[in-house]
Design an enzyme around this catalytic site. Structure first.
Site, PDB file in Angstrom:
ATOM      1  CG  HIS A 104      -1.272   1.376   7.074  1.00 27.36           C
ATOM      2  ND1 HIS A 104      -0.381   0.894   8.016  1.00 27.36           N
ATOM      3  CD2 HIS A 104      -0.544   2.173   6.252  1.00 27.36           C
ATOM      4  CE1 HIS A 104       0.824   1.404   7.763  1.00 27.36           C
ATOM      5  NE2 HIS A 104       0.753   2.179   6.699  1.00 27.36           N
ATOM      6  CD  GLU A 105      -1.473   2.524   2.477  1.00 29.28           C
ATOM      7  OE1 GLU A 105      -1.036   3.682   2.324  1.00 29.28           O
ATOM      8  OE2 GLU A 105      -0.765   1.583   2.876  1.00 29.28           O
ATOM      9  N   GLY A 143       0.835  -1.192   0.000  1.00 27.74           N
ATOM     10  CA  GLY A 143       0.000   0.000   0.000  1.00 27.74           C
ATOM     11  C   GLY A 143       0.869   1.241   0.000  1.00 27.74           C
ATOM     12  CG  HIS A 199      -0.113   6.903   5.146  1.00 22.01           C
ATOM     13  ND1 HIS A 199       1.012   7.362   5.801  1.00 22.01           N
ATOM     14  CD2 HIS A 199       0.073   5.572   4.995  1.00 22.01           C
ATOM     15  CE1 HIS A 199       1.836   6.340   6.021  1.00 22.01           C
ATOM     16  NE2 HIS A 199       1.278   5.239   5.554  1.00 22.01           N
ATOM     17  CD  GLN A 242       3.203   5.850   2.667  1.00 20.76           C
ATOM     18  OE1 GLN A 242       2.260   5.334   2.106  1.00 20.76           O
ATOM     19  NE2 GLN A 242       4.153   5.138   3.246  1.00 20.76           N
ATOM     20  CB  CYS A 296       4.527   2.179   7.402  1.00 19.06           C
ATOM     21  SG  CYS A 296       4.141   3.673   6.484  1.00 19.06           S
ATOM     22  CG  LEU A 297       6.455   0.954   1.476  1.00 20.71           C
ATOM     23  CD1 LEU A 297       6.093   1.283   0.033  1.00 20.71           C
ATOM     24  CD2 LEU A 297       7.505  -0.144   1.534  1.00 20.71           C
TER      25      LEU A 297
END
Ligand code: CO
Length: 167
Positions: free
Chosen positions: A136-137, A46, A140, A51, A94-95
């Site tokens: 989660h996304e 994701g 963000h 991000q 998370c990236l």
């Protein structure tokens, strides 16, 4: 297509609230394609536009190739969580916070409405990993990171650990 630079915790830009998309043209499509390439090269499932330092309410999810999951790939523009139920906890990563994985309490089922890249309305009800990824996304886009949802002591520990990794 191009790889986009990924912002990493504790970069303050990850904390900004993204703005609604109003144009569904070539520029948005380019962003979505670049995000997909960036996510793939980082082995993520994701990625939210915030991000990659784009302040737009856009995220992508790709669960193809994840064992035990429906092979779903989606692009969500201006998403809204319109319903949620149950509770679950998954080990999340998370990236933007490399090296940290923590179990986070989430709703086990969510219904999300959103627009696709052409501005067409879509909606889906998800469970399991997809439901967690959607939450989660979505976070963000409001400048919320999964570590924010940890208890205070654990949060402190993550902060120290993240600092050590970046040193
Ligand atoms: Co993330």
């Amino acid at each position: 297509m191009a790889l986009l630079p990924l912002l990493e915790y504790p970069d303050k830009r990850l904390r900004r609230k993204a703005l609604a998309v109003t144009e569904f043209g070539a520029e948005l499509h380019q962003l979505l394609d670049d995000m997909a390439e960036t996510m793939k090269s980082a082995n993520g499932i994701g990625l939210a536009a915030t991000q990659v330092d784009r302040l737009l309410r856009v995220f992508i999810i790709d669960l193809t190739g994840i064992e035990g999951c429906d092979p779903i790939r989606l692009e969500a523009i201006n998403p809204q969580i319109t319903g949620h139920s149950g509770s679950t906890a998954f080990e999340e990563g998370c990236l933007s916070i490399p090296g940290i994985n923590e179990s986070i309490p989430r709703s086990s089922s969510v219904t999300v409405s959103f627009l696709d890249r052409f501005g067409k309305e879509q909606s889906l009800t998800a469970e399991g990993l997809l439901a967690v990824a959607l939450q989660h996304e979505y976070d963000h886009l409001d400048g919320v990171l999964f570590v924010d949802r940890l208890p205070p002591l654990k949060k402190q520990w993550v902060k120290l650990k993240a600092k050590r990794i970046t040193l």
